[in-house]
Design a protein around this motif. Structure first.
Motif, PDB file in Angstrom:
ATOM      1  N   GLY A  54      51.487  31.253  33.066  1.00 59.04           N
ATOM      2  CA  GLY A  54      52.756  32.171  33.520  1.00 59.04           C
ATOM      3  C   GLY A  54      53.161  33.046  32.363  1.00 59.04           C
ATOM      4  N   SER A  55      54.241  33.846  32.947  1.00 57.76           N
ATOM      5  CA  SER A  55      54.607  34.952  32.123  1.00 57.76           C
ATOM      6  C   SER A  55      55.852  35.377  32.232  1.00 57.76           C
ATOM      7  N   PRO A  56      56.926  35.755  31.406  1.00 60.31           N
ATOM      8  CA  PRO A  56      58.240  36.179  31.637  1.00 60.31           C
ATOM      9  C   PRO A  56      58.439  37.440  31.969  1.00 60.31           C
ATOM     10  N   ASN A  57      57.385  38.189  31.680  1.00 58.36           N
ATOM     11  CA  ASN A  57      57.560  39.979  31.961  1.00 58.36           C
ATOM     12  C   ASN A  57      56.632  40.438  32.879  1.00 58.36           C
ATOM     13  N   GLN A  58      55.662  39.885  33.338  1.00 56.52           N
ATOM     14  CA  GLN A  58      54.616  40.368  34.173  1.00 56.52           C
ATOM     15  C   GLN A  58      54.187  39.586  35.266  1.00 56.52           C
ATOM     16  N   ASP A  59      53.713  40.373  36.480  1.00 57.56           N
ATOM     17  CA  ASP A  59      53.246  39.452  37.771  1.00 57.56           C
ATOM     18  C   ASP A  59      51.620  39.195  37.258  1.00 57.56           C
ATOM     19  N   PRO A  60      51.207  38.026  38.027  1.00 54.77           N
ATOM     20  CA  PRO A  60      49.779  37.543  37.591  1.00 54.77           C
ATOM     21  C   PRO A  60      48.859  38.613  38.250  1.00 54.77           C
ATOM     22  N   ASN A  61      47.713  38.681  37.831  1.00 49.73           N
ATOM     23  CA  ASN A  61      46.708  39.435  38.227  1.00 49.73           C
ATOM     24  C   ASN A  61      45.760  38.586  39.041  1.00 49.73           C
ATOM     25  N   VAL A  62      45.759  38.563  40.455  1.00 48.19           N
ATOM     26  CA  VAL A  62      45.099  37.769  41.276  1.00 48.19           C
ATOM     27  C   VAL A  62      44.572  38.131  42.520  1.00 48.19           C
ATOM     28  N   SER A  63      43.749  37.747  43.156  1.00 47.87           N
ATOM     29  CA  SER A  63      43.060  38.258  44.597  1.00 47.87           C
ATOM     30  C   SER A  63      42.665  37.203  45.269  1.00 47.87           C
ATOM     31  N   GLY A  64      42.538  37.399  46.422  1.00 43.52           N
ATOM     32  CA  GLY A  64      41.887  36.702  47.417  1.00 43.52           C
ATOM     33  C   GLY A  64      42.880  35.506  47.905  1.00 43.52           C
ATOM     34  N   ALA A  65      42.630  34.650  48.883  1.00 45.85           N
ATOM     35  CA  ALA A  65      43.255  33.564  49.245  1.00 45.85           C
ATOM     36  C   ALA A  65      42.239  32.500  49.753  1.00 45.85           C
ATOM     37  N   LEU A  66      42.131  31.256  49.306  1.00 50.53           N
ATOM     38  CA  LEU A  66      41.314  30.198  49.727  1.00 50.53           C
ATOM     39  C   LEU A  66      42.240  29.305  50.258  1.00 50.53           C
ATOM     40  N   ALA A  67      41.720  28.347  51.313  1.00 52.97           N
ATOM     41  CA  ALA A  67      42.403  27.664  52.340  1.00 52.97           C
ATOM     42  C   ALA A  67      42.844  26.235  51.446  1.00 52.97           C
ATOM     43  N   PHE A  68      43.828  25.539  51.730  1.00 48.85           N
ATOM     44  CA  PHE A  68      43.938  24.235  51.148  1.00 48.85           C
ATOM     45  C   PHE A  68      45.004  23.604  52.205  1.00 48.85           C
ATOM     46  N   THR A  69      45.282  22.279  51.626  1.00 50.73           N
ATOM     47  CA  THR A  69      46.334  21.528  52.702  1.00 50.73           C
ATOM     48  C   THR A  69      47.311  20.866  51.863  1.00 50.73           C
TER      49      THR A  69
END
Length: 259
Positions: free
Chosen positions: A101-116
């Protein structure tokens, strides 16, 4: 074929089937993870579990007696909603965040995997009544459910709402009481879950449980009481394994007596 050989072959087959049912630890398999927020810091804009499997963005984290019990004893952290109008979107990025987590910036992420989405803890403690004091959950598959103050959730079939303490059916939802909503396969194979609440509500979200194909160091089965509930192998698998072991042992004993 003599009786002893038949029993030996039957035992070997049962044992092999039982071992296959348990699966190989070297292969990716369905796992059920508990996301408990207890390792979060107040003020983080977003939260990820320690393995980086799931992302909650944005978040409004707080340590409170109105959260579910901490996984380490005492009171832990949870997501709080108070007049913001939106709780976090839950995703499982293919490329996850490099920190929790971070108080001052958004995460650097990409893609989307399935879950339930299997279940989560919630508590209602706002100034609104009825639908003004509620928590809603929407999935990428179009399924949507709202749990609101005063409504009754004793009807048969998922989603099920039970008391966090005791596990009995919730009945009419009241303020300042912890509940667990369980969904079965209603949110199976989703790529995102959006939690939300009216601006008149003030809710707590905690102990989110999800199943996915992968690995985790935070399995639900490792948390007894509190957030998690202990999980054991299915009874049918245990019976199958026991039958195989007994049959093999019997065949071995018969062979020794003949010798």
């Amino acid at each position: 074929m003599n009786t002893a050989r038949r029993i030996k072959l039957l035992g070997s087959s049962l044992l092999t089937a039982a071992l296959m049912a348990f699966g190989s630890p070297s292969q990716a398999a369905l796992v059920t993870q508990l996301i408990h927020f207890d390792d979060a810091s107040n003020g983080w804009k977003w939260y990820s579990d320690v393995d980086g499997n799931f992302l909650f963005n944005p978040t409004n984290l707080q340590s409170s007696v109105q959260c579910a019990d901490s996984t380490n004893g005492g009171n832990g952290s949870c997501v709080i909603e108070g007049t913001q109008g939106s709780l976090p979107r839950m995703t499982r990025p293919a490329t996850g965040p490099q920190s929790q987590g971070s108080p001052n910036q958004d995460p650097n992420v990409s893609g989307a995997l399935a879950f339930t989405l299997d279940s989560f803890y919630f508590l209602l403690t706002g100034n609104g009544t009825g639908a003004q004091n509620a928590i809603s959950v929407l999935g990428s598959n179009g399924a949507s459910f709202t749990f609101q103050l005063g409504s009754n959730y004793n009807a048969l079939g998922a989603p099920d709402v039970t008391f966090y303490d005791g596990g009995g059916l919730a009945g009419d939802l009241v303020k300042n009481t912890g509940y667990v909503a369980t969904f079965g396969d209603l949110f199976s194979g989703v790529t995102w879950i959006q939690f939300s609440a009216p601006t008149t509500a003030q809710v707590r979200l905690d102990c989110v449980v999800a199943t996915f194909d992968g690995t985790t160091t935070q399995p639900q089965s490792s948390f007894g009481g509190g957030c998690g509930s202990s999980q054991v192998p299915e009874p049918g698998v245990l019976v199958l394994l026991a039958a195989g072991l007994i049959a093999v042992g019997f065949a071995s004993g018969t062979r020794r007596r003949r010798a």
